[in-house]
Design an enzyme around this catalytic site. Structure first.
Site, mmCIF file in Angstrom:
data_model
loop_
_atom_site.group_PDB
_atom_site.id
_atom_site.type_symbol
_atom_site.label_atom_id
_atom_site.label_comp_id
_atom_site.label_asym_id
_atom_site.label_seq_id
_atom_site.Cartn_x
_atom_site.Cartn_y
_atom_site.Cartn_z
ATOM 1 N N CYS A 26 -8.595 -45.987 -122.069
ATOM 2 C CA CYS A 26 -7.700 -44.815 -122.198
ATOM 3 C C CYS A 26 -6.300 -45.150 -122.672
ATOM 4 O O CYS A 26 -5.789 -44.513 -123.609
ATOM 5 C CB CYS A 26 -7.562 -44.098 -120.856
ATOM 6 S SG CYS A 26 -8.971 -44.234 -119.750
ATOM 7 N N TYR A 67 -17.450 -39.820 -127.216
ATOM 8 C CA TYR A 67 -15.993 -39.927 -127.070
ATOM 9 C C TYR A 67 -15.426 -41.071 -127.906
ATOM 10 O O TYR A 67 -14.514 -40.889 -128.700
ATOM 11 C CB TYR A 67 -15.640 -40.235 -125.614
ATOM 12 C CG TYR A 67 -15.660 -39.102 -124.641
ATOM 13 C CD1 TYR A 67 -14.481 -38.492 -124.242
ATOM 14 C CD2 TYR A 67 -16.847 -38.669 -124.063
ATOM 15 C CE1 TYR A 67 -14.482 -37.473 -123.305
ATOM 16 C CE2 TYR A 67 -16.848 -37.651 -123.126
ATOM 17 C CZ TYR A 67 -15.668 -37.065 -122.747
ATOM 18 O OH TYR A 67 -15.667 -36.059 -121.826
ATOM 19 N N GLY A 94 -10.670 -46.778 -110.061
ATOM 20 C CA GLY A 94 -11.237 -46.308 -108.796
ATOM 21 C C GLY A 94 -11.029 -47.306 -107.674
ATOM 22 O O GLY A 94 -10.613 -46.939 -106.566
HETATM 23 P P1 NDP Z 1 -21.028 -41.507 -125.111
HETATM 24 O O1 NDP Z 1 -22.126 -41.471 -124.134
HETATM 25 O O2 NDP Z 1 -19.941 -40.501 -125.039
HETATM 26 O O3 NDP Z 1 -21.637 -41.453 -126.581
HETATM 27 C C1 NDP Z 1 -22.588 -42.370 -127.013
HETATM 28 C C2 NDP Z 1 -23.000 -41.997 -128.413
HETATM 29 O O4 NDP Z 1 -23.839 -43.004 -128.945
HETATM 30 C C3 NDP Z 1 -23.769 -40.689 -128.478
HETATM 31 O O5 NDP Z 1 -23.418 -40.034 -129.653
HETATM 32 C C4 NDP Z 1 -25.213 -41.166 -128.502
HETATM 33 O O6 NDP Z 1 -26.074 -40.291 -129.164
HETATM 34 C C5 NDP Z 1 -25.086 -42.431 -129.316
HETATM 35 N N1 NDP Z 1 -26.127 -43.407 -129.024
HETATM 36 C C6 NDP Z 1 -26.568 -43.818 -127.807
HETATM 37 N N2 NDP Z 1 -27.521 -44.760 -127.938
HETATM 38 C C7 NDP Z 1 -27.691 -44.950 -129.274
HETATM 39 C C8 NDP Z 1 -28.543 -45.772 -130.027
HETATM 40 N N3 NDP Z 1 -29.399 -46.603 -129.447
HETATM 41 N N4 NDP Z 1 -28.462 -45.710 -131.371
HETATM 42 C C9 NDP Z 1 -27.606 -44.858 -131.979
HETATM 43 N N5 NDP Z 1 -26.765 -44.059 -131.303
HETATM 44 C C10 NDP Z 1 -26.814 -44.092 -129.952
HETATM 45 O O7 NDP Z 1 -20.474 -43.001 -125.017
HETATM 46 P P2 NDP Z 1 -19.165 -43.689 -125.562
HETATM 47 O O8 NDP Z 1 -19.553 -45.099 -125.789
HETATM 48 O O9 NDP Z 1 -18.549 -42.912 -126.670
HETATM 49 O O10 NDP Z 1 -18.191 -43.593 -124.321
HETATM 50 C C11 NDP Z 1 -18.636 -43.976 -123.019
HETATM 51 C C12 NDP Z 1 -18.046 -43.075 -121.978
HETATM 52 O O11 NDP Z 1 -16.687 -43.416 -121.785
HETATM 53 C C13 NDP Z 1 -18.014 -41.596 -122.359
HETATM 54 O O12 NDP Z 1 -19.208 -40.946 -122.049
HETATM 55 C C14 NDP Z 1 -16.882 -41.075 -121.538
HETATM 56 O O13 NDP Z 1 -17.355 -40.674 -120.292
HETATM 57 C C15 NDP Z 1 -15.955 -42.271 -121.409
HETATM 58 N N6 NDP Z 1 -14.796 -42.103 -122.291
HETATM 59 C C16 NDP Z 1 -13.913 -41.094 -122.055
HETATM 60 C C17 NDP Z 1 -12.831 -40.905 -122.875
HETATM 61 C C18 NDP Z 1 -11.884 -39.773 -122.631
HETATM 62 O O14 NDP Z 1 -11.885 -39.213 -121.536
HETATM 63 N N7 NDP Z 1 -11.088 -39.367 -123.619
HETATM 64 C C19 NDP Z 1 -12.560 -41.778 -124.009
HETATM 65 C C20 NDP Z 1 -13.561 -42.786 -124.193
HETATM 66 C C21 NDP Z 1 -14.622 -42.939 -123.347
HETATM 67 P P3 NDP Z 1 -26.796 -39.052 -128.422
HETATM 68 O O15 NDP Z 1 -25.751 -38.002 -128.245
HETATM 69 O O16 NDP Z 1 -27.853 -38.661 -129.403
HETATM 70 O O17 NDP Z 1 -27.334 -39.564 -127.145
#
Ligand code: NDP
Length: 452
Positions: A47, A176, A15
């Site tokens: 990515c 993700y 960005g």
């Molecule tokens: P996400 O927010 O996608 O997922 C986080 C995961 O961790 C969820 O399943 C969540 O569970 C779980 N979680 C959160 N807190 C805890 C905890 N304290 N204990 C156990 N589990 C937990 O984050 P990511 O880290 O996977 O990715 C970050 C962001 O990066 C994504 O949201 C996306 O926007 C971006 N990204 C995009 C990609 C793409 O476009 N292909 C690739 C990689 C990243 P719950 O669902 O229950 O909250």
């Protein structure tokens, strides 16, 4: 009053770089400060290297599948340092391209951590620069929850530079990054477990897509442990020992936490200047990305809306337009953001899920679907399936959601996103001639609604 710069951008990620280049192109004097690497998370630890690893992780299956087509390839062994270092060389090449893009646009690159002294002054080390406007584009950073032994876990940042490839890997998180890395580890040969705290991972995606992906990952041998929490991690030499809330234990060689990313707002002087933050530390902005301080703007992961590179880039384009042209002010339309998850097979999605559409439009929703074995696997016998789904608002026939799990789902959904952005109706999808034989043609040949 005259300033050193018209715009001082903090953070040279997707960005920030786009906003800097385009603003300079519109005649502004621009500097961008960066403390780590050019290109930000996406280019360096996100990515781009992730997609290279996804490619790399598919070759074992491809070699197996090739047999049915008459090819016998010698299998393995897989050489992790070669993949890792080839990837790193490519990233370094991209860092150079980012530098050239900024230089070519006449943007001054300032290396170091930038701190706001006041709304018009930015300090880097001993130097202070004055600026008319500031853009915060500092991105986000992976978060590991507070649990005993968290220091024995790594995040995606480290996963790209592992010294040795693990024989066994545990991924915690069902978003993700979790599902993408579970696929990478498994594809490259690690015995992989994915731990998710809820009943079904990929929250926010279409329910059918989530179930379908779970079944596909299971077929690939990934051990999915849902409704499970890690209570502690202990290190035994190079190995890791996990205690789970079920009372079970798990021994592994690597624990990757992918439990979300937190906006990078600490230590920037935002509190001093009075920039308001949300409860997660994300910068609060109005529809044109202006913070609570009039000449300070913010875009990208740091505003805690959509953590997606193309969204940050689109927001950066708005900044360059809104601050340095006389054209009408622009903002990003967050309603129709296509996205892909590079799990294996991929997810591609745009628009509303079936559940969200039913919640918003009640019975005014038709759902069309197709679920089939990809043609390639008619010979290989591999038990992988593809799912496609269209969500349509019946009253005006508009396609309001498109979802897919299957090879190249992201490539296919991108085109559908153009049609949906243009307001395409189901009738227009139906009139579109298919490309045969492809998986994508299914999107224009679904005739009977599956559910109303
Ligand atoms: P996400 O927010 O996608 O997922 C986080 C995961 O961790 C969820 O399943 C969540 O569970 C779980 N979680 C959160 N807190 C805890 C905890 N304290 N204990 C156990 N589990 C937990 O984050 P990511 O880290 O996977 O990715 C970050 C962001 O990066 C994504 O949201 C996306 O926007 C971006 N990204 C995009 C990609 C793409 O476009 N292909 C690739 C990689 C990243 P719950 O669902 O229950 O909250």
């Amino acid at each position: 009053m005259s300033y050193d710069y018209d715009l001082f951008v903090i953070g040279a990620g997707s960005g920030g770089v786009r906003a800097a280049r385009m603003s300079a192109g519109n005649g502004a004097r621009v500097a961008v400060a960066e403390g780590t690497y050019l290109g930000g998370t996406c280019v360096n630890v996100g990515c781009v290297p992730k997609k290279l690893f996804v490619y790399g992780s598919h070759f074992a299956e491809d070699a197996e599948d090739a047999r049915a087509y008459g090819w016998d390839f010698e299998g393995g062994p897989f050489d992790w340092p070669r993949l890792r270092d080839n990837k790193t060389r490519e990233i370094e090449r991209l860092n150079g391209i980012y530098r050239n893009l900024l230089d070519g646009a006449g943007v001054d690159i300032k290396w170091g951590r930038a701190v706001l002294e006041d709304p018009h002054h930015v300090r880097i080390g001993d130097e202070i620069f004055s600026t008319a406007s500031v853009l915060i584009a500092t991105g986000s950073w992976p978060t590991v929850p507070d649990l005993p032994g968290r220091e024995h876990a790594i995040t995606s940042n480290e996963a790209f530079y592992l010294e040795r490839f693990p024989e066994r890997a545990v991924v915690v998180g069902g978003g993700y990054i979790g599902v993408e890395f579970a696929g990478i580890f498994a594809g490259l040969g690690a015995r992989t477990t994915l731990i998710y705290r809820g009943a079904m991972f990929l929250r926010g995606f279409d329910d059918e897509i989530r179930e379908f992906v779970a079944a596909e990952l299971d077929k690939k041998g990934i051990d999915l442990r849902f409704s499970t929490q890690v209570e502690s991690i202990a290190a035994h030499g190079d190995a890791r020992h996990l205690e789970l809330d079920s009372g079970a234990t798990l021994d592994t060689d690597l624990v990757l936490y992918a439990t979300g990313r937190t906006p990078n707002t600490r230590g920037l002087g935002l509190e001093t200047v009075g920039v308001a933050l949300n409860e997660r530390g994300g910068v609060l902005v109005d529809e044109f990305y202006r913070t609570s301080v009039g000449n300070v703007y913010a875009i990208g992961d740091v505003i805690d809306r959509e953590q997606l590179t193309p969204v940050a880039i689109a927001e950066g384009m708005c900044i360059a337009n809104n601050l340095f042209t006389d054209k009408p002010k622009r903002t990003v339309d967050y309603d129709l953001i296509p996205t892909a998850v590079f799990c294996q097979p991929n997810i591609g999605t745009v628009g509303l899920t079936e559940a969200a559409a039913r919640e918003r439009f009640g019975s005014d929703v038709d759902v069309f679907g197709a679920d089939f074995k990809p043609m390639k696997h008619t010979l290989t016998g591999r038990d992988e399936r593809t799912l496609m789904k269209l969500v349509v608002r019946r009253s005006d026939d508009r396609v309001i959601g498109a979802h897919m799990v299957g090879p190249e789902a992201g490539e296919i959904i991108q085109g559908l996103a153009v049609a949906m952005t243009a307001g395409a109706t189901k009738e227009q999808f139906d009139r579109t001639i298919g490309i045969h034989p492809t998986a994508a043609e299914e999107f224009v040949t679904m005739r009977q609604p599956r559910s109303r």
